[in-house]
Design a protein around this motif. Structure first.
Motif, PDB file in Angstrom:
ATOM      1  N   VAL A  29       0.772  -1.095  -0.053  1.00  0.00           N
ATOM      2  CA  VAL A  29      -0.082  -0.097  -0.069  1.00  0.00           C
ATOM      3  C   VAL A  29       0.951   1.195  -0.036  1.00  0.00           C
ATOM      4  N   ASP A  30       0.659   1.937  -0.767  1.00  0.00           N
ATOM      5  CA  ASP A  30       1.080   3.616  -1.045  1.00  0.00           C
ATOM      6  C   ASP A  30       0.533   4.015   0.136  1.00  0.00           C
ATOM      7  N   PRO A  31       1.244   4.744   0.958  1.00  0.00           N
ATOM      8  CA  PRO A  31       0.808   5.415   2.110  1.00  0.00           C
ATOM      9  C   PRO A  31       0.153   6.740   2.005  1.00  0.00           C
ATOM     10  N   ALA A  52      -1.444   7.387  -1.226  1.00  0.00           N
ATOM     11  CA  ALA A  52      -2.770   7.142  -2.053  1.00  0.00           C
ATOM     12  C   ALA A  52      -3.503   6.203  -1.368  1.00  0.00           C
ATOM     13  N   GLY A  53      -2.912   5.375  -0.502  1.00  0.00           N
ATOM     14  CA  GLY A  53      -3.784   4.569   0.358  1.00  0.00           C
ATOM     15  C   GLY A  53      -4.331   3.258  -0.553  1.00  0.00           C
ATOM     16  N   ILE A  54      -3.656   3.155  -1.770  1.00  0.00           N
ATOM     17  CA  ILE A  54      -4.289   2.068  -2.390  1.00  0.00           C
ATOM     18  C   ILE A  54      -2.837   1.096  -2.875  1.00  0.00           C
ATOM     19  N   SER A  55      -3.052  -0.036  -3.298  1.00  0.00           N
ATOM     20  CA  SER A  55      -1.608  -0.986  -3.798  1.00  0.00           C
ATOM     21  C   SER A  55      -0.926  -0.506  -4.881  1.00  0.00           C
ATOM     22  N   ASP A  56       0.353  -0.361  -4.870  1.00  0.00           N
ATOM     23  CA  ASP A  56       1.225  -0.021  -5.751  1.00  0.00           C
ATOM     24  C   ASP A  56       1.969  -1.481  -6.571  1.00  0.00           C
ATOM     25  N   PHE A  57       1.471  -1.672  -7.495  1.00  0.00           N
ATOM     26  CA  PHE A  57       1.770  -2.832  -8.272  1.00  0.00           C
ATOM     27  C   PHE A  57       3.285  -2.944  -8.284  1.00  0.00           C
ATOM     28  N   GLU A  58       3.821  -1.775  -8.782  1.00  0.00           N
ATOM     29  CA  GLU A  58       5.414  -1.844  -8.918  1.00  0.00           C
ATOM     30  C   GLU A  58       6.127  -2.145  -7.626  1.00  0.00           C
ATOM     31  N   SER A  59       5.643  -1.608  -6.510  1.00  0.00           N
ATOM     32  CA  SER A  59       6.213  -2.018  -5.095  1.00  0.00           C
ATOM     33  C   SER A  59       6.108  -3.502  -5.058  1.00  0.00           C
ATOM     34  N   VAL A  60       4.806  -3.984  -5.121  1.00  0.00           N
ATOM     35  CA  VAL A  60       4.927  -5.401  -5.173  1.00  0.00           C
ATOM     36  C   VAL A  60       5.609  -6.414  -5.914  1.00  0.00           C
ATOM     37  N   MET A  61       5.854  -5.610  -7.135  1.00  0.00           N
ATOM     38  CA  MET A  61       6.938  -6.611  -8.142  1.00  0.00           C
ATOM     39  C   MET A  61       8.374  -6.261  -7.364  1.00  0.00           C
ATOM     40  N   PRO A  87       6.849  -2.864   3.385  1.00  0.00           N
ATOM     41  CA  PRO A  87       6.249  -3.923   4.005  1.00  0.00           C
ATOM     42  C   PRO A  87       4.839  -4.378   3.095  1.00  0.00           C
ATOM     43  N   VAL A  88       4.559  -5.716   3.197  1.00  0.00           N
ATOM     44  CA  VAL A  88       3.300  -6.140   2.224  1.00  0.00           C
ATOM     45  C   VAL A  88       2.136  -6.442   3.154  1.00  0.00           C
TER      46      VAL A  88
END
Length: 287
Positions: A75-77, A79-88, A107-108
């Protein structure tokens, strides 16, 4: 224990139906969490073991055996939504020191939406809402676990909220659906696509692919923005190759390059931080 996950069909568009529940679609990657005899293993949808990549998830234990289905989110703190590039970034980390560094900085969260086995009992033949009731009673082992929320019936209203927050989309699931390890129309996704206008600057010689470009901020040169591989029909391809013969400027081993005269509209998940189109799908030529 790996269980091949239930996969989504694609809905024609947002819809409301009292026979369905509707969940926000999490922009991450699918994860099967399996705890058997006190040992946790994590799997991607393709049965790749990713236990090492997520120590904040794999070190968490329930007081019983359980198999959960969900999504890894980062989660991007802001935007409050999941960031796919960070997950990757988390998924692709292999070295222990890098994994530990990213565990602190990125952290995931394991966002759980289904429970497949509980205390040794296979739950897949139960209707979805019965599985949801069991899942709701779980005490999660740490703050890196969460349960995806859902609403009943009001899919269009949820999709409007998803669009307003620039999230990935909505998942519709029949309340009476059992869990099957294949793609099923009982579970459907509605993607919140964005659209972009690009110029086709070349094409791949082997398998199909159009090079896409967008003008730089100065309005002069073209900046590469990705490859369009999906969406074009045989009619579109024939029209393009008929016109592009007069626009060829050069080639190399992989690509033929053309003047940026042909403009196209594509639908995309979003723009990456590097300025590339994410998952572009051709929709139409712009004349």
């Amino acid at each position: 224990m790996f269980i091949s996950p239930m996969l989504l069909e694609t809905a024609a568009g947002p819809f409301s139906d009292s026979r369905y529940i509707f969940e926000p679609k999490i922009d991450g990657h699918r994860l099967i969490y399996s705890q058997q005899n006190g040992i946790v293993r994590l799997f991607t949808r393709h049965n790749n073991d990713c236990t090492r990549q997520y120590p904040e998830i794999s070190s968490a234990l329930f007081p019983y055996d359980v198999v959960l289905d969900g999504e890894i989110a980062c989660v991007d703190p802001m935007a409050g939504i999941s960031d796919f590039e960070s997950v990757m970034s988390r998924f692709q980390a292999k070295k222990t020191d890098k994994i530990m560094q990213l565990t602190a900085s990125l952290p995931v969260t394991f966002v759980v939406f289904d429970i497949l086995s509980y205390k040794g009992e296979d739950l897949r033949s139960l209707p979805l809402m019965e599985r949801k009731a069991i899942l709701a009673e779980l005490t999660l082992p740490n703050a890196n676990f969460g349960i995806v929320p859902y609403i009943e019936g009001a899919g269009e209203a949820l999709f409007d909220q998803i669009q307003a927050r620039n999230m990935e989309g909505v998942v519709a699931k029949r309340k009476d659906s059992t869990y099957v390890s294949r793609r099923s129309a009982a579970w459907q996704k509605v993607i919140n696509w964005s659209y972009a206008d690009v110029f086709i600057t070349g094409y791949r010689k082997a398998e199909f692919g159009w090079l896409a470009g967008v003008p730089t901020s100065s309005g002069g040169k073209m900046r590469p923005s990705g490859i369009i591989e999906f969406g074009a029909t045989p009619t579109h391809k024939k029209a393009f190759y008929g016109v592009s013969k007069q626009l060829i400027t050069g080639e190399d081993r992989e690509y033929v390059y053309v003047e940026p005269k042909i403009k196209a509209r594509v639908k995309i998940r979003n723009w990456t931080k590097a300025g590339l189109l994410r998952s572009p799908v051709f929709t139409e030529f712009i004349v």
